[in-house]
Design a protein around this motif. Structure first.
Motif, short mmCIF file in Angstrom:
data_model
loop_
_atom_site.label_atom_id
_atom_site.label_comp_id
_atom_site.label_asym_id
_atom_site.label_seq_id
_atom_site.Cartn_x
_atom_site.Cartn_y
_atom_site.Cartn_z
N UNK A 95 86.30 34.21 32.97
CA UNK A 95 86.22 34.96 34.22
C UNK A 95 87.60 35.92 34.22
N UNK A 96 87.37 37.01 35.06
CA UNK A 96 88.43 37.85 35.18
C UNK A 96 88.47 38.31 36.69
N UNK A 97 89.92 38.38 37.21
CA UNK A 97 90.05 39.14 38.51
C UNK A 97 90.61 40.43 38.37
N UNK A 98 89.97 41.50 38.00
CA UNK A 98 90.82 42.70 37.71
C UNK A 98 91.67 43.35 38.64
N UNK A 99 92.63 43.59 38.26
CA UNK A 99 93.68 44.48 39.11
C UNK A 99 94.62 45.24 38.37
N UNK A 100 95.31 45.97 38.97
CA UNK A 100 96.62 46.73 38.21
C UNK A 100 97.71 45.72 37.80
N UNK A 101 97.82 45.73 36.76
CA UNK A 101 98.91 44.92 36.35
C UNK A 101 100.33 44.67 37.28
#
Length: 116
Positions: A95-101
């Motif tokens: 699972x991933x919570x995508x966002x800007x690094x």
């Protein structure tokens, strides 16, 4: 920040599994959430996505109609219900919570093996 997947295992073709991803340490309810998978020797692929409020979902053709993503923002958890599993669904699921690094978060993965 943690994303902890669970629910993987060995299942026979045609069977079902429900994966869970418990989130902590960030504003879970503000994030789109996604499930990916990676089979041995293959690139990681997106298999499901859900908007922050859970209203909209998306799937690639390979899993559409068999996989269903949902979330419970009160429990900071996202789920992946997988039905009619096939041997080609065998992979590690993330699972991933995508966002800007650096605000892009991944879980450690859970193995799903579909075999008779």
């Amino acid at each position: 920040v943690q994303l902890v997947e669970s629910g993987g295992g060995l299942v026979q073709p045609g069977g079902s599994l429900r994966l869970s991803c418990a989130a902590s340490g960030f504003a879970f309810s503000s994030y789109v959430m996604r499930w990916y998978r990676q089979a041995p020797g293959k690139e990681r692929e997106l298999v499901a996505s859900i908007t922050s409020g859970g209203v909209s979902t998306g799937y690639p053709e390979s899993v559409r109609g068999r996989f269903f993503i949902s979330r419970d923002n009160a429990k900071n958890t996202v789920y992946l219900q997988m039905n009619s599993l096939k041997p080609e669904d065998t992979a590690v699921y993330y699972c991933r919570a995508p966002g800007r690094p650096p605000y892009d978060y991944w879980g450690q993965g859970t193995q799903v093996t579909v075999s008779s």
